[in-house]
Write an enzyme that holds these catalytic residues in place. Structure first.
Site, mmCIF file in Angstrom:
data_model
loop_
_atom_site.group_PDB
_atom_site.id
_atom_site.type_symbol
_atom_site.label_atom_id
_atom_site.label_comp_id
_atom_site.label_asym_id
_atom_site.label_seq_id
_atom_site.Cartn_x
_atom_site.Cartn_y
_atom_site.Cartn_z
ATOM 1 C CG ASN A 180 -0.475 -0.376 2.429
ATOM 2 O OD1 ASN A 180 0.579 -0.904 2.573
ATOM 3 N ND2 ASN A 180 -1.062 0.078 3.547
ATOM 4 C CG ASP A 206 0.675 -3.288 10.791
ATOM 5 O OD1 ASP A 206 0.946 -2.893 9.680
ATOM 6 O OD2 ASP A 206 -0.452 -3.418 11.097
ATOM 7 C CG HIS A 253 -6.201 -5.206 6.253
ATOM 8 N ND1 HIS A 253 -5.388 -4.406 6.833
ATOM 9 C CD2 HIS A 253 -7.346 -4.607 6.509
ATOM 10 C CE1 HIS A 253 -6.235 -3.484 7.422
ATOM 11 N NE2 HIS A 253 -7.400 -3.738 7.227
HETATM 12 ZN ZN LIG Z 1 -3.172 -4.315 7.619
#
Ligand SMILES: [Zn+2]
Length: 438
Positions: free
Chosen positions: A88, A299, A173
């Site tokens: 992303n 993360d 996700h």
């Molecule tokens: Zn995520």
């Protein structure tokens, strides 16, 4: 190089002993060469390089938050020799060119290995599939639309079918936007007290349920990103019991912080999935202990101070984690937590070899990669850890551009002091007591 007198821990072969490790020309060898450089590792752990399957390096496109250079420097500082970076970015990693670009930048930076995770759909918009085969040959290590889940059943089913054909890993996700409905923290007492929109945990669980069903029908390999609820972990536990190719990761922060940490509405406690109640934190720890959860990830999600100052409602979700992961994981799983936010639950139950297995062999298994090894003939891929080093988290000292951590001021025990990759000694703390000259 002689790495002398360290506690050599290699989870892949069940090794845990005080020993010397010899490295010549970037390879582990049986004995020292002449004029070998001696590194005193007394009191240190010497283990295969740590792996993190979930980081955000922010490039291309968001270098104000992080660059591949600063993100991988942070990884090395945290003891990681391998990170998988999420797609992303802007543009997203949905073409072979962008995947190759990331690999090239990471090679230039040369702090650790970077394995790009490519997008499942074009633009991560959830409609049109990307070209898995082309992305694979460009160097993609797995596929995910991380940041969002793939909601469309037909699109996800097609992704599973291709994943099965090509034997690649899908990382989801897990979040249905219609269920999470703009929630900014876990839906519960804290969100109610603050009057902030709560996020229904069903948004995570429902997608895992759908995906496990698709996995059962197609045989595609499936990995749950940042799992965070007891029910979600139960779903994975049952899927594994059926023998399905399902794996899961948990973030360091979900092992130690509850939504009580959000009580002051500090945006550095805002993340997706959100911090959960104690019962979920306990379930995450238990999930690791019984093998339902395969590995620990960070993360790592850097944002600027300005972005995070927008208040809890508007600030972007995510925290940095690479440089605190080891100490936080040790606190959650080895030492009784000292934070009032982290009371209760199973704790003080594992030793360093077990903890390190969730950062070495566990993630390697998820990727079907051979784990790094300290056996003779293997390429040097090592992390040196001082398990006794007590240190205070000072975000100003991070190598990451991101300072967004909820752990500022915490005293952690256990810290990486260096990594060795091939011929390169990446980093050793200058004030490491056993190596004053380095
Ligand atoms: Zn995520």
């Amino acid at each position: 190089m002689i790495i002398r007198g360290g506690q050599v821990i290699d989870a892949a072969v069940g090794r845990d002993e005080i020993a010397d490790v010899f490295v010549a020309d970037g390879v582990i060898v049986a004995g020292p060469g002449r004029d070998a450089f001696v590194l005193d590792a007394t009191g240190l752990i010497v283990c295969p390089g740590l792996m993190d399957l979930h980081v955000h390096l922010r490039e291309p496109g968001q270098s104000h938050k992080e660059t591949i250079e600063t993100g991988t420097a942070a990884a090395a500082a945290g003891g990681f020799t391998f990170v998988a970076c999420m797609p992303n970015t802007q543009p997203p990693l949905d073409t072979p060119d962008t995947v190759r670009w990331v690999i090239e930048r990471a090679r230039e930076a040369d702090h650790c290995e970077v394995a790009p995770v490519a997008a499942i759909t074009k633009g991560r918009r959830g409609h049109e599939p990307t070209d898995f085969a082309a992305l694979l040959s460009a160097g993609a290590t797995a596929f995910s639309d991380d940041g969002t889940g793939v909601e469309d059943d037909a699109v996800m089913r097609a992704a599973f079918e291709r994943a099965s054909e090509l034997d690649v890993l899908l990382i989801q996700h897990c979040e249905y936007k219609a269920i999470s409905a703009g929630g900014v923290m876990h839906h519960g007492d804290v969100s109610r007290r603050l009057g902030l929109p709560g996020l229904d945990p069903r948004s995570e669980e429902a997608m895992i349920e759908r995906d496990i069903d698709l996995c059962r029908r197609t045989g595609g390999r499936y990995h749950v990103a940042h799992i965070s609820t007891a029910k979600a972990i139960d779903l994975v536990r049952r899927a594994k019991g059926e023998g399905l190719p399902v794996t899961a990761e948990v973030c360091t922060h979900h092992l130690i912080l509850t939504d009580v940490a959000c009580a002051n509405a500090d945006p550095n406690t805002k993340m997706h999935p959100p911090l959960r109640p104690q019962s979920d934190v306990d379930a995450c720890r238990r999930g690791l202990l019984d093998g339902t959860i395969d590995c620990i990830v960070t993360d790592h999600a850097p944002h600027t101070a300005e972005e995070k100052s927008a208040g809890f409602l508007k600030a972007p979700a995510g925290i940095v984690g690479l440089e605190t992961a080891l100490g936080v994981a040790a606190m959650a799983m080895i030492d009784p937590p000292t934070s009032p936010l982290a009371k209760g639950g199973p704790r003080g139950v594992v030793d360093w070899p077990r903890l390190l297995s969730w950062l070495t062999t566990g993630p390697a298994r998820v990727l079907k990669r051979r784990p790094a090894s300290i056996e003779i003939g293997a390429g040097a891929d090592l992390t040196l850890i001082d398990p006794h080093s007590q240190w205070k988290v000072d975000p100003r000292q991070f190598h990451s551009k991101g300072r967004n951590t909820p752990f500022e001021g915490w005293t952690l025990a256990g810290r990486a002091v260096g990594t060795v990759r091939g011929r390169q000694v990446n980093r050793l703390l200058p004030d490491s007591p056993s190596n004053p000259s380095l």
